[in-house]
Write a protein that holds these residues in place. Sequence first.
Motif, PDB file in Angstrom:
ATOM      1  N   VAL A  22      16.632 -27.734 -25.559  1.00 19.42           N
ATOM      2  CA  VAL A  22      15.878 -28.358 -24.736  1.00 19.42           C
ATOM      3  C   VAL A  22      16.487 -29.344 -23.719  1.00 19.42           C
ATOM      4  CG1 VAL A  22      13.939 -28.924 -26.534  1.00 19.42           C
ATOM      5  CG2 VAL A  22      15.801 -30.465 -26.453  1.00 19.42           C
ATOM      6  N   LEU A  23      18.016 -29.416 -23.961  1.00 21.63           N
ATOM      7  CA  LEU A  23      18.717 -30.184 -22.982  1.00 21.63           C
ATOM      8  C   LEU A  23      19.638 -29.180 -22.148  1.00 21.63           C
ATOM      9  CD1 LEU A  23      20.910 -31.814 -25.862  1.00 21.63           C
ATOM     10  CD2 LEU A  23      19.009 -33.002 -24.393  1.00 21.63           C
ATOM     11  N   LEU A  24      19.162 -28.091 -21.978  1.00 28.74           N
ATOM     12  CA  LEU A  24      19.684 -27.297 -20.850  1.00 28.74           C
ATOM     13  C   LEU A  24      18.731 -26.704 -19.650  1.00 28.74           C
ATOM     14  CD1 LEU A  24      21.331 -24.306 -23.428  1.00 28.74           C
ATOM     15  CD2 LEU A  24      22.394 -26.102 -21.671  1.00 28.74           C
ATOM     16  N   PRO A  25      18.986 -26.484 -18.643  1.00 32.19           N
ATOM     17  CA  PRO A  25      18.125 -26.240 -17.526  1.00 32.19           C
ATOM     18  C   PRO A  25      17.833 -24.940 -17.859  1.00 32.19           C
ATOM     19  CG  PRO A  25      20.455 -26.461 -16.749  1.00 32.19           C
ATOM     20  CD  PRO A  25      20.452 -27.087 -18.286  1.00 32.19           C
ATOM     21  N   LEU A  26      16.698 -24.404 -16.983  1.00 38.16           N
ATOM     22  CA  LEU A  26      16.277 -22.959 -17.107  1.00 38.16           C
ATOM     23  C   LEU A  26      17.326 -21.877 -17.228  1.00 38.16           C
ATOM     24  CD1 LEU A  26      12.928 -23.578 -15.486  1.00 38.16           C
ATOM     25  CD2 LEU A  26      13.310 -23.562 -18.001  1.00 38.16           C
ATOM     26  N   CYS A  27      18.332 -22.055 -15.984  1.00 38.33           N
ATOM     27  CA  CYS A  27      19.163 -20.899 -15.713  1.00 38.33           C
ATOM     28  C   CYS A  27      20.015 -20.641 -16.887  1.00 38.33           C
ATOM     29  CB  CYS A  27      19.966 -21.267 -14.289  1.00 38.33           C
ATOM     30  SG  CYS A  27      20.854 -22.758 -14.542  1.00 38.33           S
ATOM     31  N   ALA A  28      20.314 -21.982 -17.547  1.00 40.66           N
ATOM     32  CA  ALA A  28      21.341 -21.776 -18.851  1.00 40.66           C
ATOM     33  C   ALA A  28      20.580 -21.295 -19.888  1.00 40.66           C
ATOM     34  CB  ALA A  28      21.836 -23.242 -19.100  1.00 40.66           C
ATOM     35  N   ARG A  29      19.483 -21.676 -20.138  1.00 41.38           N
ATOM     36  CA  ARG A  29      18.481 -21.248 -21.204  1.00 41.38           C
ATOM     37  C   ARG A  29      18.741 -19.695 -21.065  1.00 41.38           C
ATOM     38  NH1 ARG A  29      13.365 -25.120 -21.916  1.00 41.38           N
ATOM     39  NH2 ARG A  29      14.363 -26.964 -22.314  1.00 41.38           N
ATOM     40  N   ALA A  30      18.250 -19.175 -19.784  1.00 41.79           N
ATOM     41  CA  ALA A  30      18.112 -17.580 -19.702  1.00 41.79           C
ATOM     42  C   ALA A  30      19.369 -17.109 -19.789  1.00 41.79           C
ATOM     43  CB  ALA A  30      17.578 -17.324 -18.122  1.00 41.79           C
ATOM     44  N   ALA A  31      20.538 -17.637 -19.425  1.00 33.30           N
ATOM     45  CA  ALA A  31      21.856 -17.165 -19.690  1.00 33.30           C
ATOM     46  C   ALA A  31      22.190 -17.050 -21.188  1.00 33.30           C
ATOM     47  CB  ALA A  31      22.975 -17.897 -18.794  1.00 33.30           C
ATOM     48  N   TRP A  32      21.810 -17.869 -21.798  1.00 31.57           N
ATOM     49  CA  TRP A  32      22.107 -17.865 -23.172  1.00 31.57           C
ATOM     50  C   TRP A  32      21.361 -17.122 -24.018  1.00 31.57           C
ATOM     51  CZ3 TRP A  32      21.123 -22.987 -26.734  1.00 31.57           C
ATOM     52  CH2 TRP A  32      21.951 -22.826 -27.984  1.00 31.57           C
ATOM     53  N   LEU A  33      20.253 -16.693 -23.707  1.00 25.85           N
ATOM     54  CA  LEU A  33      19.344 -15.683 -24.543  1.00 25.85           C
ATOM     55  C   LEU A  33      19.924 -14.306 -24.032  1.00 25.85           C
ATOM     56  CD1 LEU A  33      15.698 -16.903 -24.051  1.00 25.85           C
ATOM     57  CD2 LEU A  33      17.018 -16.870 -26.198  1.00 25.85           C
ATOM     58  N   GLN A  34      20.245 -14.043 -22.832  1.00 21.43           N
ATOM     59  CA  GLN A  34      20.738 -12.740 -22.469  1.00 21.43           C
ATOM     60  C   GLN A  34      22.192 -12.319 -22.957  1.00 21.43           C
ATOM     61  OE1 GLN A  34      20.340 -12.927 -18.258  1.00 21.43           O
ATOM     62  NE2 GLN A  34      18.172 -11.827 -18.317  1.00 21.43           N
ATOM     63  N   LEU A  35      22.810 -13.554 -22.830  1.00 24.96           N
ATOM     64  CA  LEU A  35      24.392 -13.384 -23.552  1.00 24.96           C
ATOM     65  C   LEU A  35      24.320 -13.036 -25.143  1.00 24.96           C
ATOM     66  CD1 LEU A  35      26.177 -16.283 -21.679  1.00 24.96           C
ATOM     67  CD2 LEU A  35      26.455 -13.554 -21.465  1.00 24.96           C
ATOM     68  N   THR A  36      23.304 -13.542 -25.948  1.00 30.62           N
ATOM     69  CA  THR A  36      23.374 -13.220 -27.397  1.00 30.62           C
ATOM     70  C   THR A  36      22.914 -11.904 -27.423  1.00 30.62           C
ATOM     71  OG1 THR A  36      21.062 -14.193 -27.402  1.00 30.62           O
ATOM     72  CG2 THR A  36      22.594 -15.698 -28.144  1.00 30.62           C
ATOM     73  N   ASP A  37      22.190 -11.382 -26.619  1.00 26.57           N
ATOM     74  CA  ASP A  37      21.602  -9.692 -26.740  1.00 26.57           C
ATOM     75  C   ASP A  37      23.116  -8.974 -26.275  1.00 26.57           C
ATOM     76  OD1 ASP A  37      19.307 -10.131 -27.579  1.00 26.57           O
ATOM     77  OD2 ASP A  37      18.191  -9.909 -25.874  1.00 26.57           O
ATOM     78  N   ILE A  38      23.554  -9.634 -25.173  1.00 27.95           N
ATOM     79  CA  ILE A  38      24.897  -8.639 -24.824  1.00 27.95           C
ATOM     80  C   ILE A  38      26.213  -8.804 -25.833  1.00 27.95           C
ATOM     81  CG2 ILE A  38      26.783  -8.554 -23.196  1.00 27.95           C
ATOM     82  CD1 ILE A  38      24.448  -9.496 -21.025  1.00 27.95           C
TER      83      ILE A  38
END
Length: 95
Positions: A22-38
């Motif tokens: 909840v503390l992250l901006p949207l761009c960081a949230r999207a990056a985090w989700l994608q990086l876990t899959d990668i």
Amino acid sequence: MKPPRQRFGRHARSVMADRRWVLLPLCARAAWLQLTDIGDVMPELRQPPTGRAVQLEDLCRLLSASPDEMGSAICSLLERDVLEKVATGYRLKAF
């Protein structure tokens, strides 16, 4: 025998339940989700060998993002201990 089917997004529930989410901006949230899959198919993102950490340019290419967008997302992820600076690149700490 067929290899098990890769299910993308399987980390989403645990990542989104993390208190840092909840503390992250949207761009960081999207990056985090994608990086876990990668990170599932690219182990050097989680455990980089000595001197071979994933560079900013590689992250931009993998996420199809511009360096400006990725730069602000990475700053937020570094502040919240999701990413860690390793030598000249980055490592995914939280997944």
